[in-house]
Design a protein around this motif. Structure first.
Motif, PDB file in Angstrom:
ATOM      1  N   PHE A 131       6.002   3.281   0.050  1.00  0.00           N
ATOM      2  CA  PHE A 131       4.929   2.337   0.352  1.00  0.00           C
ATOM      3  C   PHE A 131       5.207   1.572   1.634  1.00  0.00           C
ATOM      4  O   PHE A 131       6.317   1.585   2.177  1.00  0.00           O
ATOM      5  N   TRP A 189      -1.358   7.706  -2.553  1.00  0.00           N
ATOM      6  CA  TRP A 189      -2.422   6.757  -2.850  1.00  0.00           C
ATOM      7  C   TRP A 189      -3.548   7.411  -3.628  1.00  0.00           C
ATOM      8  O   TRP A 189      -3.639   8.616  -3.728  1.00  0.00           O
ATOM      9  N   GLU A 244      -3.890   5.251   4.591  1.00  0.00           N
ATOM     10  CA  GLU A 244      -4.543   5.864   3.432  1.00  0.00           C
ATOM     11  C   GLU A 244      -5.911   6.432   3.816  1.00  0.00           C
ATOM     12  O   GLU A 244      -6.957   5.859   3.518  1.00  0.00           O
ATOM     13  N   ARG A 303       7.154   6.704  -5.521  1.00  0.00           N
ATOM     14  CA  ARG A 303       6.176   6.724  -4.434  1.00  0.00           C
ATOM     15  C   ARG A 303       6.591   5.720  -3.353  1.00  0.00           C
ATOM     16  O   ARG A 303       6.919   4.584  -3.664  1.00  0.00           O
ATOM     17  N   GLY A 350       0.836  -1.201   0.000  1.00  0.00           N
ATOM     18  CA  GLY A 350       0.000   0.000   0.000  1.00  0.00           C
ATOM     19  C   GLY A 350       0.864   1.241   0.000  1.00  0.00           C
ATOM     20  O   GLY A 350       1.918   1.286   0.651  1.00  0.00           O
ATOM     21  N   TYR A 351       0.456   2.262  -0.751  1.00  0.00           N
ATOM     22  CA  TYR A 351       1.261   3.473  -0.880  1.00  0.00           C
ATOM     23  C   TYR A 351       1.132   4.396   0.325  1.00  0.00           C
ATOM     24  O   TYR A 351       0.104   4.409   1.019  1.00  0.00           O
ATOM     25  N   THR A 352       2.182   5.189   0.556  1.00  0.00           N
ATOM     26  CA  THR A 352       2.176   6.177   1.637  1.00  0.00           C
ATOM     27  C   THR A 352       2.280   7.587   1.043  1.00  0.00           C
ATOM     28  O   THR A 352       1.273   8.235   0.822  1.00  0.00           O
TER      29      THR A 352
END
Length: 272
Positions: free
Chosen positions: A231, A272, A252, A229, A110-112
């Protein structure tokens, strides 16, 4: 037969015990459902961001135990060795290089945020004013050096081999019209060396730690389609663990979005 008053009180108390015990047992069961995860992050501003993330996780029944690092090489090693359940500090080019050189089994989940890298100077106010032979500092780790050189190429200062990719090095420079001297320095040092350089390409987090400001920044990498990006990452095989989705959701969200803007003063953008 009349019952002894003391005996009557004891019997009534005994009858009440199951009713009094039920809520206590229920509360204890709720706590047993909670999960604790160990997450590795970098020191300084990210600690403040993750304090907010940890509170968001607590609301979702997830306890986050943070381990803070000052060295980029340590969080992946700790995750690979099982000392952490997740980490959050890196982008894909960096992880790809770590996997290639160290054989790690780590995947993003998951992206930060993204911190656009910048070219900083306290000697000139725009790129066009850099003199011939200017000394330019760049980070010396593979992924960030390539990123820095790409920014210099984007600004027309150098030209790289087309096939060099995102892990370009100074050996991939094929045209250097201003005879720039590219000085490779540790990522944590390059920003602090700004007064000894004509300019330096510095990661945003290290720029803040080096007291560099937006007034010192003379160029910034494009944000659109940015491959850098950051994550949250976990050990391969744990991507579908129930807590992973909860941890990602704890980052997110709008609360953390606002925290990023406040803590990083607009230099960190939600990824995100």
């Amino acid at each position: 037969m009349r019952m002894n008053p003391l005996r009557r009180v004891l019997i009534q108390a005994a009858l009440l015990l199951p009713a009094l015990a039920a809520p206590i047992l229920g509360a204890g069961h709720a706590r047993a459902d909670d999960t604790t995860v160990r997450v590795g992050i970098m020191s300084a501003e990210d600690e403040d961001v993750w304090a907010v993330v940890s509170e968001e996780a607590r609301k979702r029944g997830l306890t986050v135990k943070l381990t803070v690092f000052n060295d980029y090489t340590q969080p992946n090693e700790a995750l690979e060795n099982g000392e952490l359940d997740a980490n959050a500090f890196q982008h894909k080019p960096y992880l790809d290089n770590q996997i290639k050189t160290r054989g790690y089994h780590i995947v993003p989940v998951g992206y930060t945020a993204v911190w656009p890298i910048g070219l900083y100077s306290r000697k000139v106010h725009k790129v066009a004013d850099l003199p011939n032979g200017a000394v330019i500092g760049v980070p010396n780790d593979p992924s960030n050096e390539g990123r820095a050189l790409r920014l210099l190429e984007h600004e027309g200062l150098i030209k790289l081999k087309p096939e060099s990719g995102i892990l370009a090095t100074t050996l991939d420079i094929v045209d250097n019209p201003r005879n720039l001297a590219i000085k490779e320095l540790d990522a944590g040092i390059v920003g602090r060396s700004i007064d000894d350089l004509d300019a330096a390409v510095v990661n945003t987090d290290w720029a803040l730690k080096s007291n560099l400001t937006q007034a010192d920044r003379i160029a910034t990498e494009p944000v659109a389609d940015n491959p850098y990006r950051n994550f949250i990452a976990v050990k391969a095989g744990h991507e579908t663990d129930p807590w992973v989705k909860t941890l990602v959701a704890s980052y997110e969200n709008d609360t953390v979005r606002e925290a990023l803007a406040r803590i990083y003063k607009g230099t960190a953008l939600p990824a995100w």
